[in-house]
Design an enzyme around this catalytic site. Sequence first.
Site, PDB file in Angstrom:
ATOM      1  N   LYS A  55      87.959  29.412 -26.283  1.00  0.00           N
ATOM      2  CA  LYS A  55      88.147  28.279 -26.979  1.00  0.00           C
ATOM      3  C   LYS A  55      86.886  27.387 -26.430  1.00  0.00           C
ATOM      4  CE  LYS A  55      90.233  25.242 -23.394  1.00  0.00           C
ATOM      5  NZ  LYS A  55      90.433  23.781 -23.489  1.00  0.00           N
ATOM      6  N   LYS A  95      84.979  22.263 -21.890  1.00  0.00           N
ATOM      7  CA  LYS A  95      84.235  21.565 -21.291  1.00  0.00           C
ATOM      8  C   LYS A  95      83.740  22.314 -20.023  1.00  0.00           C
ATOM      9  CE  LYS A  95      86.640  17.512 -22.050  1.00  0.00           C
ATOM     10  NZ  LYS A  95      87.768  16.886 -21.023  1.00  0.00           N
ATOM     11  N   LYS A 117      92.727  29.513 -13.489  1.00  0.00           N
ATOM     12  CA  LYS A 117      91.920  28.791 -12.791  1.00  0.00           C
ATOM     13  C   LYS A 117      91.748  29.265 -11.324  1.00  0.00           C
ATOM     14  CE  LYS A 117      90.865  24.944 -15.678  1.00  0.00           C
ATOM     15  NZ  LYS A 117      90.707  23.442 -15.856  1.00  0.00           N
TER      16      LYS A 117
END
Length: 342
Positions: free
Chosen positions: A206, A209, A123
């Site tokens: 994967k 969201k 991230k």
Amino acid sequence: MSQQTPTDAPARPRVLSGIQPTSDSFHFGNYLGATRQWVDLQETHQPFFFIANMHALEPGPEPKVLRERTLRSAAQLIAMGIDPERSAIFVQSQIPEHAELTWVLECLTGFGEARRMTQFKDKSAKEGEGAASVGLFTYPILQAADILLYRPAYVPVGEDQRQHLELTRDLAQRFNHRYKKTFRLPEPYILKETAKILDLQNPAIKMSKSNSSPGGIITMLDDPKVSAKKIRSAVTDSGSEIRFDPEEKPGVSNLLTIYSALSGRSVEDLVASYDGQGYGALKGDLADVVVEFVTPFRDRTLDLLDDRAELQRVLRAGAETASEVASATLADVYDRVGFVAG
Ligand code: ATP
Ligand code: LTN
């Protein structure tokens, strides 16, 4: 130390997990990878399930949106089958011990150790480490505190959380060794078959969201017709043979995994029954299975969201149960590190 349920029933091993309220709806990865196991484990364990709104604060959502998603998450957990009579369902920020234990654990965590967490690396890589928040960096330590406070035997999560669970165990061991045995070392509970549900449009990543494109993710609260369409337009692999082969045929294998998990039929049985048929037949049938599954789930969730006061009452009751356990553990911790009693 409180090892009893609030009703004083004999203690069963505890199970604990959390989910972030980072979108309006959970997706099939969340459900098949994690929350479905929560529903099963509540039968045999003493369950604590919470909405990780402190973790979800890190990317800086609008306050109104965070509040709404927290309630929507609670409604979805109940609609999935988490029974508030049996499980403590609560909101993380309502239990101040999560933040308090985090500080103690931060003092035991190496800077390099925290920096090695792949979620932080991934991230923070986007904008560079200097632009990342300290909250993103310490995220796994808050997660360790979430877990250790309740001394659970198992933590049901998807594969992407394995490294955070390892850090949690390391910190528990370090604390136990440096002070006195206080924490139970929790075991990750990760079901191999559904540990990583893949994005429908890009089976190299994967279903997520934050990373999936709208076409790649089946959310639990979408209009069922939209979900059916997404299944029918899922990327499939070259060739036309239906076979379970995650290396060579990740797209088809992912569809078989979802189909098997929702229908209860084994992958072998599905593969045998589609012998000689093309991808279209598999997708069409899976679309029907998905519609049948999400339609009542969606109706139940929307019903529950009609009575916000009742949802908040359930969350308050869950917080009371959680608070008993969390405050007892934190009192032990504060005593053992040498904080003067108040
Ligand atoms: P984000 O993309 O915002 O990080 P997420 O979609 O990964 O969100 P989380 O709230 O982080 O969802 O995860 C909740 C639970 O669902 C965790 O236990 C996580 O491991 C699990 N999970 C998330 N995505 C998947 C997936 N694709 N397959 C299996 N389990 C998953
Ligand atoms: N980081 C987790 C959410 C989470 C969690 C936890 C899961 C926060 N605290 C404690 C298990 C136990 C995620 O799903 N991204």
